[in-house]
Enzyme design. Structure first.
Site, short mmCIF file in Angstrom:
data_model
loop_
_atom_site.label_atom_id
_atom_site.label_comp_id
_atom_site.label_asym_id
_atom_site.label_seq_id
_atom_site.Cartn_x
_atom_site.Cartn_y
_atom_site.Cartn_z
N ARG A 1 11.34 4.07 2.91
CA ARG A 1 10.99 3.11 3.98
C ARG A 1 12.25 2.32 4.29
NH1 ARG A 1 5.96 -1.01 4.30
NH2 ARG A 1 5.01 0.95 4.95
N LYS B 1 25.61 -3.53 -2.19
CA LYS B 1 27.08 -3.55 -2.28
C LYS B 1 27.74 -2.88 -1.08
CE LYS B 1 26.76 -2.90 -7.29
NZ LYS B 1 27.00 -1.92 -8.37
N ARG C 1 0.79 -1.23 0.00
CA ARG C 1 0.00 0.00 0.00
C ARG C 1 0.83 1.28 0.00
NH1 ARG C 1 -2.78 -4.01 1.64
NH2 ARG C 1 -0.82 -4.51 2.65
N THR C 2 1.77 1.38 0.92
CA THR C 2 2.49 2.66 1.05
C THR C 2 3.27 2.95 -0.21
OG1 THR C 2 2.66 2.15 3.41
CG2 THR C 2 3.96 4.00 2.59
N HIS D 1 5.35 6.03 11.34
CA HIS D 1 4.76 5.86 10.00
C HIS D 1 3.75 7.01 9.86
CE1 HIS D 1 3.45 4.16 6.35
NE2 HIS D 1 3.29 2.90 6.70
C1 NCD Z 1 2.31 -1.34 7.98
C2 NCD Z 1 3.78 -1.07 8.09
O1 NCD Z 1 4.55 -1.33 7.15
O2 NCD Z 1 4.15 -0.56 9.13
N1 NCD Z 1 1.82 -1.43 6.69
C3 NCD Z 1 1.43 -0.29 6.05
O3 NCD Z 1 2.22 0.56 5.71
N2 NCD Z 1 0.12 -0.12 5.82
C4 NCD Z 1 1.78 -2.37 8.88
C5 NCD Z 1 2.36 -3.76 8.84
O4 NCD Z 1 3.27 -4.07 8.08
O5 NCD Z 1 1.85 -4.58 9.60
#
Ligand code: NCD
Length: 340
Positions: free
Chosen positions: A136, A114, A84-85, A164
């Site tokens: 991320r 590397k 999703r993100t 997040h």
């Molecule tokens: C979450 C995350 O990556 O922190 N996912 C997200 O971005 N919607 C939650 C998860 O991975 O459980």
């Protein structure tokens, strides 16, 4: 990867609370690292923008949207898995007319493999004249380190277990949209792996900033909410109930925020199994919930919500995903245009 953790949790929180990172009514070129950068008015601005973009999408004003980030270049680099993100940040940037380069497997497909440091990687992206980076990364301090390394804005798409922020903002938008009520007056219940889940950490802090004073944390003994967050919420006057059993609080909860057991952080399989067996939300269990309750989940779901719950009108998690598109459009446009 040779990255080192450079900042402790306290140092990250202190740095993020410094004036330099505060939004304070002006989003332009700011890094979006943590919900702690936002004041109430800043949060309202994001929510308002999110609603505007939703309305524009729903009324087919796509060509107008495509003018907003025309000529901008956005890099999306993810060192951890995402559906999703990653997709919604890319889609948000593209719908606003930006050009996007995305690498979903930075650990494997970028020079991180590397041994390149995160700092060198983001400096490289900046040298290539990108206007922003969405990141991320498994380290708690990754977004802060990236922000220190470059002048272009960093959007934190998830940093370790800590934060997040874009997820918390889309969650807040969803809470308001689903309930139609003032979120400060709702009783919100967080369920699952509260120790490792960064979405819970960000959302609990964001709910406190908007004035909510009533939260429940439901977790097995192996994955409680971190003590430092509980203490800080309590210091600010939040009434907290902690329990192992969702049954204790389900009847009084306005929002049920369910989360996945974060398998990737467990070092002990026994603990993981204990965490997994803790809670599963089923239609039977939901019979004890309010008729007006909202069931949310940042997703991915593994088995903490039965798929038979999906048809319950209270199940909001796929609408929550959709709100993520508009919220990320809002954040990108507020930071990357002069119209903040
Ligand atoms: C979450 C995350 O990556 O922190 N996912 C997200 O971005 N919607 C939650 C998860 O991975 O459980």
């Amino acid at each position: 990867m040779k990255d080192r953790i450079c900042y402790s949790t306290d140092e990250i929180i202190r740095a993020i609370n410094a004036d330099h990172f505060r939004i304070d009514g002006d989003f332009r070129n700011k890094d979006i690292l943590s919900v702690e950068q936002f004041g109430l008015a800043d949060i309202q601005r994001v929510l308002q923008r999110t609603a505007e973009f939703r309305e524009m999408r729903e009324t087919g004003r796509d060509s107008e949207l495509r003018e907003i980030l025309k000529g901008k270049n956005v890099f999306v680099g993810f060192y951890q898995q995402s559906t999703r993100t990653y997709t919604s940040f890319i889609s948000a940037a593209q719908r606003l007319g930006a050009q996007v380069v995305g690498i979903p497997g930075m650990m494997e497909y970028s020079s991180a493999y590397k041994g390149e440091t995160l700092e060198d990687t983001v400096k490289t992206v900046e040298s290539l004249e990108f206007d922003a980076i969405v990141l991320r990364h498994p380290d708690d301090d990754s977004a802060l380190r990236a922000a220190h390394a470059v002048k272009i804005p960093i959007f934190n798409g998830g940093s370790g277990k800590l934060e997040h922020p874009s997820q918390a903002l889309l969650d807040l938008y969803t809470v308001i949209d689903e309930t139609g009520k003032n979120p400060a007056e709702l009783n919100i219940t967080f369920v699952g792996d509260l120790k490792n889940g960064r979405t819970v950490h960000s959302l609990a802090k964001l709910m406190e900033i908007i004035g909510n004073r009533s939260m429940n944390f439901v977790a097995p003994d192996v994955t409680p909410m971190p003590r430092n967050i509980i203490q800080s919420l309590r210091r600010r006057g939040v009434e907290i109930q902690e329990t192992n059993s969702l049954e204790d609080v389900i009847g009084t909860s306005d929002v049920l925020y369910i989360t996945r057991v974060q398998k990737e952080w467990f070092t002990n399989d026994d603990d993981y199994q204990r965490a997994c067996s803790a809670t599963s939300v089923t239609p039977d269990l939901l019979r004890h919930a309010k008729k007006t309750a909202v069931v949310m989940h940042p997703l991915p779901r593994v088995n903490e919500i039965a798929t038979s719950v999906d048809s319950d009108p209270r199940a909001a998690y796929f609408r929550e995903v959709k709100n993520g598109l508009y919220t990320r459009m809002a954040l990108l446009s507020l930071v990357l245009t002069n119209n903040s």
